[in-house]
Design an enzyme around this catalytic site. Structure first.
Site, PDB file in Angstrom:
ATOM      1  N   SER A   1      -2.735  -7.765   3.025  1.00 40.59           N
ATOM      2  CA  SER A   1      -2.960  -7.629   4.461  1.00 40.59           C
ATOM      3  C   SER A   1      -3.336  -8.981   5.064  1.00 40.59           C
ATOM      4  O   SER A   1      -2.898  -9.318   6.165  1.00 40.59           O
ATOM      5  CB  SER A   1      -4.073  -6.616   4.733  1.00 40.59           C
ATOM      6  OG  SER A   1      -3.720  -5.367   4.238  1.00 40.59           O
TER       7      SER A   1
ATOM      8  N   HIS B   1       0.844  -1.202   0.000  1.00 36.12           N
ATOM      9  CA  HIS B   1       0.000   0.000   0.000  1.00 36.12           C
ATOM     10  C   HIS B   1       0.882   1.254   0.000  1.00 36.12           C
ATOM     11  O   HIS B   1       0.636   2.198  -0.736  1.00 36.12           O
ATOM     12  CB  HIS B   1      -0.865   0.062   1.272  1.00 36.12           C
ATOM     13  CG  HIS B   1      -1.915  -1.000   1.392  1.00 36.12           C
ATOM     14  ND1 HIS B   1      -2.083  -1.772   2.516  1.00 36.12           N
ATOM     15  CD2 HIS B   1      -2.901  -1.395   0.540  1.00 36.12           C
ATOM     16  CE1 HIS B   1      -3.102  -2.589   2.357  1.00 36.12           C
ATOM     17  NE2 HIS B   1      -3.616  -2.397   1.173  1.00 36.12           N
TER      18      HIS B   1
ATOM     19  N   LYS C   1     -15.442  -7.909   4.469  1.00 33.97           N
ATOM     20  CA  LYS C   1     -14.235  -8.157   5.265  1.00 33.97           C
ATOM     21  C   LYS C   1     -14.459  -7.802   6.724  1.00 33.97           C
ATOM     22  O   LYS C   1     -14.871  -6.692   7.035  1.00 33.97           O
ATOM     23  CB  LYS C   1     -13.073  -7.297   4.735  1.00 33.97           C
ATOM     24  CG  LYS C   1     -12.539  -7.732   3.388  1.00 33.97           C
ATOM     25  CD  LYS C   1     -11.305  -6.903   3.023  1.00 33.97           C
ATOM     26  CE  LYS C   1     -10.798  -7.254   1.622  1.00 33.97           C
ATOM     27  NZ  LYS C   1      -9.711  -6.354   1.188  1.00 33.97           N
TER      28      LYS C   1
ATOM     29  N   ARG D   1      -2.283  -5.951  -8.263  1.00 34.62           N
ATOM     30  CA  ARG D   1      -1.289  -7.012  -8.080  1.00 34.62           C
ATOM     31  C   ARG D   1      -1.442  -8.051  -9.183  1.00 34.62           C
ATOM     32  O   ARG D   1      -1.813  -7.712 -10.291  1.00 34.62           O
ATOM     33  CB  ARG D   1      -1.452  -7.672  -6.709  1.00 34.62           C
ATOM     34  CG  ARG D   1      -0.917  -6.850  -5.581  1.00 34.62           C
ATOM     35  CD  ARG D   1      -1.432  -7.341  -4.275  1.00 34.62           C
ATOM     36  NE  ARG D   1      -2.874  -7.200  -4.222  1.00 34.62           N
ATOM     37  CZ  ARG D   1      -3.610  -7.350  -3.135  1.00 34.62           C
ATOM     38  NH1 ARG D   1      -3.034  -7.677  -2.015  1.00 34.62           N
ATOM     39  NH2 ARG D   1      -4.910  -7.183  -3.171  1.00 34.62           N
TER      40      ARG D   1
END
Ligand code: ADP
Length: 163
Positions: free
Chosen positions: A130, A18, A42, A92
């Site tokens: 993460s 990030h 999430k 990504r």
């Protein structure tokens, strides 16, 4: 006209991946918001306040960065309100693509004036997420090369408390 950008994410917690997107995105805007957004899919390890504190401390070398919360509001509406014309996202491996593509096209329909712009991850951050970091930290692995020392400490505290 002032160029205002916004980088939304869950940042649970903020990683070097990030941070790399933030430092590169920073060059593109006069004012740059990092927006902690709610992601209904999430469940987060860190509270919003904890995530804000971590982002603030790892970005305090960047004067035009402002950490904000985007709660109960669509990112495009929030961006519009903040006069941000650009939403920045990081990409990504191919796995990000479908989700990001869906979100960018939906956002474009909702607010055609706002563009989503992508920065490709650096090769070394390609598989950094993460969730992967939380997994490593939870079982006592060394996360020093993935996150800032302050985030590493916060992870240790969190998992020690939970044990
Ligand atoms: P979200 O729940 O919105 O996906 P994340 O905090 O997981 O929030 O990610 C925010 C943004 O940062 C997303 O665009 C994501 O693809 C990007 N990102 C996450 N990790 C990396 C990384 N290692 N390299 C580049 N971009 C990343």
């Amino acid at each position: 006209m002032e160029k205002i950008g916004i980088y939304p994410g869950t940042f649970d917690p903020i990683t070097n991946g990030h941070l790399d997107i933030i430092e590169r995105g920073y060059e593109l805007f006069d004012h740059f918001y990092i927006a902690i957004a709610q992601n209904m899919n999430k469940k987060t390890l860190f509270t919003i306040e904890e995530r804000i504190e971590m982002i603030k401390s790892v970005t305090n070398h960047l004067p035009n960065v402002e950490v904000v919360m985007c709660l109960d509001e669509l990112i495009v509406d929030f961006a519009y309100r903040m006069r941000a014309k650009t939403i920045l996202r990081g990409l990504r491996a191919v796995t990000d693509f479908e989700y990001e593509f869906q979100m960018a096209t939906t956002n474009k329909r909702l607010k055609p004036d706002i563009e989503t712009v992508f920065l490709m991850t650096r090769a070394e951050n390609m598989f950094l997420s993460s969730s992967m970091i939380k997994e490593v930290a939870r079982f006592g692995g060394d996360v020093s090369s993935f996150v800032s020392p302050i985030v590493k400490k916060a992870l240790e505290t969190k998992y020690n408390k939970n044990n």
